[in-house]
Scaffold this active site. Structure first.
Site, PDB file in Angstrom:
ATOM      1  N   HIS A  19       0.816  -1.215   0.000  1.00 47.79           N
ATOM      2  CA  HIS A  19       0.000   0.000   0.000  1.00 47.79           C
ATOM      3  C   HIS A  19       0.849   1.264   0.000  1.00 47.79           C
ATOM      4  CE1 HIS A  19      -3.300  -2.823   1.638  1.00 47.79           C
ATOM      5  NE2 HIS A  19      -3.368  -2.724   0.321  1.00 47.79           N
ATOM      6  N   HIS A  42      -7.878  -7.745  -7.986  1.00 52.29           N
ATOM      7  CA  HIS A  42      -8.210  -8.587  -6.831  1.00 52.29           C
ATOM      8  C   HIS A  42      -8.386  -7.640  -5.642  1.00 52.29           C
ATOM      9  CE1 HIS A  42      -6.204 -11.286  -9.644  1.00 52.29           C
ATOM     10  NE2 HIS A  42      -6.696 -12.324  -8.983  1.00 52.29           N
ATOM     11  N   SER A  99      -6.715  -2.115  -0.645  1.00 53.19           N
ATOM     12  CA  SER A  99      -6.220  -1.352  -1.796  1.00 53.19           C
ATOM     13  C   SER A  99      -7.282  -0.408  -2.403  1.00 53.19           C
ATOM     14  CB  SER A  99      -5.633  -2.285  -2.855  1.00 53.19           C
ATOM     15  OG  SER A  99      -6.513  -3.353  -3.148  1.00 53.19           O
ATOM     16  N   GLU A 117     -13.623  -8.537  -7.639  1.00 53.80           N
ATOM     17  CA  GLU A 117     -13.497  -9.428  -6.478  1.00 53.80           C
ATOM     18  C   GLU A 117     -14.435 -10.612  -6.682  1.00 53.80           C
ATOM     19  OE1 GLU A 117     -11.552  -9.879  -3.737  1.00 53.80           O
ATOM     20  OE2 GLU A 117     -12.834 -11.621  -3.446  1.00 53.80           O
ATOM     21  N   GLY A 143     -10.647 -11.167 -12.181  1.00 52.47           N
ATOM     22  CA  GLY A 143      -9.911  -9.926 -12.393  1.00 52.47           C
ATOM     23  C   GLY A 143      -8.904  -9.996 -13.536  1.00 52.47           C
ATOM     24  N   ASP A 163      -3.154  -8.342  -7.496  1.00 49.78           N
ATOM     25  CA  ASP A 163      -2.817  -8.797  -6.139  1.00 49.78           C
ATOM     26  C   ASP A 163      -3.550 -10.104  -5.819  1.00 49.78           C
ATOM     27  OD1 ASP A 163      -2.042  -8.876  -3.480  1.00 49.78           O
ATOM     28  OD2 ASP A 163      -3.465  -7.350  -2.826  1.00 49.78           O
TER      29      ASP A 163
HETATM   30  N1  SAM Z   1      -5.845  -6.110  -3.043  1.00 51.59           N
HETATM   31  C1  SAM Z   1      -6.407  -6.288  -1.713  1.00 51.59           C
HETATM   32  C2  SAM Z   1      -5.780  -5.282  -0.801  1.00 51.59           C
HETATM   33  O1  SAM Z   1      -4.606  -4.898  -0.997  1.00 51.59           O
HETATM   34  O2  SAM Z   1      -6.467  -4.838   0.134  1.00 51.59           O
HETATM   35  C3  SAM Z   1      -6.211  -7.688  -1.206  1.00 51.59           C
HETATM   36  C4  SAM Z   1      -6.589  -8.760  -2.147  1.00 51.59           C
HETATM   37  S1  SAM Z   1      -6.380 -10.377  -1.567  1.00 51.59           S
HETATM   38  C5  SAM Z   1      -4.668 -10.596  -1.521  1.00 51.59           C
HETATM   39  C6  SAM Z   1      -6.859 -11.320  -2.963  1.00 51.59           C
HETATM   40  C7  SAM Z   1      -8.350 -11.302  -3.253  1.00 51.59           C
HETATM   41  O3  SAM Z   1      -8.555 -11.827  -4.563  1.00 51.59           O
HETATM   42  C8  SAM Z   1      -9.196 -12.146  -2.342  1.00 51.59           C
HETATM   43  O4  SAM Z   1     -10.184 -11.336  -1.750  1.00 51.59           O
HETATM   44  C9  SAM Z   1      -9.844 -13.210  -3.254  1.00 51.59           C
HETATM   45  O5  SAM Z   1     -11.174 -13.527  -2.893  1.00 51.59           O
HETATM   46  C10 SAM Z   1      -9.805 -12.524  -4.584  1.00 51.59           C
HETATM   47  N2  SAM Z   1      -9.749 -13.395  -5.788  1.00 51.59           N
HETATM   48  C11 SAM Z   1      -9.208 -14.622  -5.926  1.00 51.59           C
HETATM   49  N3  SAM Z   1      -9.209 -15.000  -7.220  1.00 51.59           N
HETATM   50  C12 SAM Z   1      -9.757 -13.971  -7.917  1.00 51.59           C
HETATM   51  C13 SAM Z   1      -9.991 -13.728  -9.308  1.00 51.59           C
HETATM   52  N4  SAM Z   1      -9.656 -14.640 -10.229  1.00 51.59           N
HETATM   53  N5  SAM Z   1     -10.546 -12.555  -9.686  1.00 51.59           N
HETATM   54  C14 SAM Z   1     -10.891 -11.621  -8.753  1.00 51.59           C
HETATM   55  N6  SAM Z   1     -10.683 -11.792  -7.422  1.00 51.59           N
HETATM   56  C15 SAM Z   1     -10.119 -12.941  -7.014  1.00 51.59           C
END
Ligand code: SAM
Length: 278
Positions: A19, A42, A99, A117, A143, A163
Site C-alpha cells: 500500500h 483482486h 487497496s 473481487e 480480475g 494482487d
Molecule cells: N488487493 C487487496 C488489498 O490490498 O487490500 C487484497 C486482495 S487479496 C490478496 C486477494 C483477493 O482476490 C481475495 O479477496 C480473493 O477472494 C480474490 N480473488 C481470488 N481469485 C480472484 C480472481 N480470479 N478474480 C478476482 N478476485 C479474485
C-alpha cells in the site's frame, strides 16, 4: 477454490509495502489533470477492522502497521503512508484500508475505477464499502480476464494493481501471462504486481519470465522480514512495478532500509532492483 480471506492478513508487513507503493504511484499519477483509470484485479473487501475474529486470530497486523504506528522518523513516504492510515482511524489503530480504500483516497472526480473481487462475501463487503457509481464499477468477475477486457483504456492513462492470493500455484504463471498480454494491448500503463516469497524458486521463475517477455521498464521492491526458508510460510513479499513514476526507485531506496529496521527480524533484508531498463 476461494478459501483465501484477506481479513486474516490485513495490515501485515506485506500490506504495508504494497500500500505504500500503491499510494506513492497514485499520488504521482494524479498530479496530471487528465483522467486516470484505476483497475484493481483482486480488490478484497476494501476495509478491515482489527476487532474482527479473523484479525484477532492471526494478529498479523501486530507485525506490520502496529509496529509503524508510533513512527517518529523523517522519511516523507513513510510519514505520508502513516497519515493515510491514520485518516481511517481515530486515536487508536482500529481499521486498515484495503487497496480500493487506499486508491480512493487519491483518485479525483475525473478518475474512474474498476474493482474486481470473486469471493461472494468479500464482494458483498466491497460493494457496501464502495457503492458502484457511473465512475466506479464493482464487478464479481475474474480480475485477470476483466483487466484484459478494459485495455486499452479510453483515457489512455491507467494504473493497475494485480494482487492475487496465489492459492492456486498456476497464478504465478497466469500473472506473467496476463501482464504480457495487457502490455501488448497497452504498453504505457503502470502495472503493479504483488507477490509472496514462500518458495524462492517460483519468484525466480516469475522474474525470469518477465525479463523474457519483452516488457520494458520493470522494477522490483521486496521486503524480507526474515531470510528465505524451506519451511512453510511467507518470509518476504514484493511489488513489481512496470512503468513506475521516475522517482519511485529513489523513494523506495530510502524507504526500504527503514522498513527492514522497523518490521524485520535480525535476518531481514530488502531488494530494490531494476529487472528491465526502459
Ligand atoms: N488487493 C487487496 C488489498 O490490498 O487490500 C487484497 C486482495 S487479496 C490478496 C486477494 C483477493 O482476490 C481475495 O479477496 C480473493 O477472494 C480474490 N480473488 C481470488 N481469485 C480472484 C480472481 N480470479 N478474480 C478476482 N478476485 C479474485
Amino acid at each position: 477454490m476461494l478459501s483465501y480471506r484477506h481479513s486474516f492478513h490485513a495490515g501485515n508487513p506485506a500490506d504495508v509495502l504494497k500500500h505504500l507503493v500503491l499510494f506513492e504511484v497514485l499520488k504521482y499519477l494524479t498530479k496530471k489533470d487528465k483522467s486516470l483509470e484505476y483497475i484493481d484485479t483482486h480488490s478484497g473487501a476494501g476495509m478491515y477492522a482489527f476487532s474482527s475474529s479473523e484479525a484477532q486470530k492471526t494478529q498479523e497486523f501486530e507485525q506490520g502497521i502496529a509496529k509503524l504506528w508510533a513512527y517518529s522518523g523523517d522519511n516523507q513516504a513513510i510519514i505520508d503512508y502513516l497519515d493515510l492510515i491514520k485518516g481511517f482511524n481515530q486515536n487508536e489503530l482500529s481499521f486498515y484500508p484495503g487497496s480500493p480504500a487506499v486508491a480512493h483516497k487519491v483518485l479525483r472526480a475525473q478518475d474512474k475505477s474498476w474493482l474486481f473481487e470473486l469471493h461472494p462475501q468479500d464482494h458483498g463487503h466491497l460493494s457496501n464499502n464502495f457503492r458502484p457509481t457511473r465512475k466506479r464499477k464493482v464487478r464479481k468477475e475474474d480480475g485477470f480476464q476483466g483487466l484484459l477486457g478494459l485495455l486499452p483504456p479510453l483515457s489512455r492513462r491507467a494504473c493497475v494493481l494485480i494482487d492475487p492470493p496465489y492459492e492456486i500455484k498456476s497464478d504465478y504463471e497466469l500473472v506473467v501471462k496476463t501482464v504480457a498480454t495487457a502490455y501488448k494491448k497497452f504498453a504505457t500503463g503502470t502495472y503493479m504486481i504483488w507477490y509472496p516469497v514462500v518458495d524462492r524458486e517460483r519468484i525466480e521463475k516469475m522474474e525470469a519470465s518477465l525479463i523474457e517477455s519483452g516488457i520494458k521498464n520493470v522494477h522490483l521492491y521486496e521486503l524480507g522480514t526474515s531470510k528465505d526458508t524451506e519451511e512453510h510460510g511467507m518470509t518476504a513479499s514484493g511489488m513489481i512495478v512496470i512503468n513506475p513514476p521516475w522517482n519511485l526507485s529513489n523513494t523506495m531506496d530510502s524507504v526500504m532500509p527503514e522498513l527492514v529496521e522497523l518490521l524485520s527480524n535480525d535476518d531481514g533484508f530488502y531488494r530494490s532492483v531494476e529487472l528491465v531498463s526502459e
